[in-house]
Design an enzyme around this catalytic site. Sequence first.
Site, PDB file in Angstrom:
ATOM      1  CB  CYS A 119      -3.880   2.716   6.813  1.00 40.56           C
ATOM      2  SG  CYS A 119      -4.547   1.065   7.051  1.00 40.56           S
TER       3      CYS A 119
ATOM      4  CD  GLN B  23      -2.758   4.978   4.617  1.00 45.58           C
ATOM      5  OE1 GLN B  23      -3.835   4.902   4.048  1.00 45.58           O
ATOM      6  NE2 GLN B  23      -2.496   5.925   5.504  1.00 45.58           N
TER       7      GLN B  23
ATOM      8  CG  ASP C 297      -4.037  -2.442   8.524  1.00 40.44           C
ATOM      9  OD1 ASP C 297      -5.177  -1.930   8.641  1.00 40.44           O
ATOM     10  OD2 ASP C 297      -3.631  -2.951   7.463  1.00 40.44           O
TER      11      ASP C 297
ATOM     12  NE  ARG D  39      -3.693   7.143   0.895  1.00 40.20           N
ATOM     13  CZ  ARG D  39      -4.538   6.131   0.659  1.00 40.20           C
ATOM     14  NH1 ARG D  39      -5.192   5.570   1.658  1.00 40.20           N
ATOM     15  NH2 ARG D  39      -4.684   5.650  -0.564  1.00 40.20           N
TER      16      ARG D  39
ATOM     17  CG  HIS E  97      -2.122   0.850   1.108  1.00 39.56           C
ATOM     18  ND1 HIS E  97      -2.390   1.617  -0.006  1.00 39.56           N
ATOM     19  CD2 HIS E  97      -3.145   1.083   1.985  1.00 39.56           C
ATOM     20  CE1 HIS E  97      -3.522   2.280   0.188  1.00 39.56           C
ATOM     21  NE2 HIS E  97      -4.000   1.966   1.370  1.00 39.56           N
TER      22      HIS E  97
HETATM   23  N1  NVA Z   1      -4.722  -4.075   5.389  1.00 38.53           N
HETATM   24  C1  NVA Z   1      -5.954  -3.419   5.017  1.00 38.53           C
HETATM   25  C2  NVA Z   1      -5.700  -1.999   4.644  1.00 38.53           C
HETATM   26  C3  NVA Z   1      -6.915  -1.217   4.241  1.00 38.53           C
HETATM   27  C4  NVA Z   1      -6.598   0.183   3.792  1.00 38.53           C
HETATM   28  C5  NVA Z   1      -6.613  -4.167   3.884  1.00 38.53           C
HETATM   29  O1  NVA Z   1      -5.904  -4.570   2.949  1.00 38.53           O
HETATM   30  O2  NVA Z   1      -7.829  -4.369   3.925  1.00 38.53           O
HETATM   31  N1   CP Z   2      -6.496   3.606   4.046  1.00 39.90           N
HETATM   32  C1   CP Z   2      -7.154   3.346   2.903  1.00 39.90           C
HETATM   33  O1   CP Z   2      -6.587   2.977   1.883  1.00 39.90           O
HETATM   34  O2   CP Z   2      -8.501   3.562   2.983  1.00 39.90           O
HETATM   35  P1   CP Z   2      -9.592   3.110   1.936  1.00 39.90           P
HETATM   36  O3   CP Z   2      -9.645   1.601   1.956  1.00 39.90           O
HETATM   37  O4   CP Z   2     -10.867   3.725   2.427  1.00 39.90           O
HETATM   38  O5   CP Z   2      -9.213   3.614   0.570  1.00 39.90           O
END
Ligand code: NVA
Ligand code: CP
Length: 302
Positions: free
Chosen positions: A261, A132, A220, A289, A129
Amino acid sequence: MKHLLKLLDLTPDEIMALLNLADQLKYEQKHGIAHAHLAGKTLGMIFAKSSTRTRVSFETGIYQLGGHGLCLSASDLQIGRGEPVEDTARVLSRYLDGIMIRTFAQKEVEDLAAYGSIPVINGLTDFAHPCQVLADLMTIREHKDTLSGLTAAYIGDGNNMANSLIVGCLKAGMNFRAACPQGYRPDPRVLDFAAGYGSKFLLTESPAEAAAAADAIFTDVWASMGQEGESAAREAVFAGKYQVNAELMKLAKPDCMVQHCLPAHRGEEITAEVFEAHAAEIFDEAENRLHAQKAVMVMLMK
Ligand code: NVA
Ligand code: CP
């Protein structure tokens, strides 16, 4: 820099250049200074997973830069019916100036970049990610004035966030300590990368060891998007141990930041008490972001 596929691909100088540009774009937006660097350009945004922040910040960001954003659900595109990514990449390259994609496999994002001829931005995969973590680094630097020499800790699942945080923080000159249970460790490619940083990196099963004297603590969700079926099994491993709570915060520096995040699951990876005590920093992180991604778009699409 042609794409933003994962932070492993970026040099420390490229990361710093993005953070500096993000600061400048934030300043310009806050002071009403025009910054239409991408006038007339179009960004396609493909989503195979849910999103609030990524969707809204990219669409708003490209608009503020003078361009246009198209939100494309993967299930509405022919890619959702099996059209090969090779063909999708070549077609979209004929219409668009850039693609942001949120999907499952990192390979799909890498293939889109390999077969297309326009910049590709990873808006989250199971592996990484990067957008982020650029926002996270920007937020820590805003609050602490520096990154180099600070210590970040991550408590929880060795997921996409853990992978990108480890790479981003180490490349930014920080120390990093990850507390993840057996079987839920960060990706081996990331651990190989981190091994090159010697004592600046620590992987432990102990949240207390990771949090000790930290300047910033990250966490997270225990089950990421696509892992909903594993929620109960994961809860059995993480509950009661891998949580950012008041007791853990006592081990960190008194001015330690907390970053998440989002979305957050209060009572699971973070208590409501710690979340609310650090809400200002967490929502700065969410705001950033927008600014960090505007920097990525300008760097790649201008
Ligand atoms: N680890 C989480 C982050 C969401 C922004 C996911 O992948 O669902
Ligand atoms: N943190 C993040 O990526 O949030 P969303 O899943 O809402 O885009």
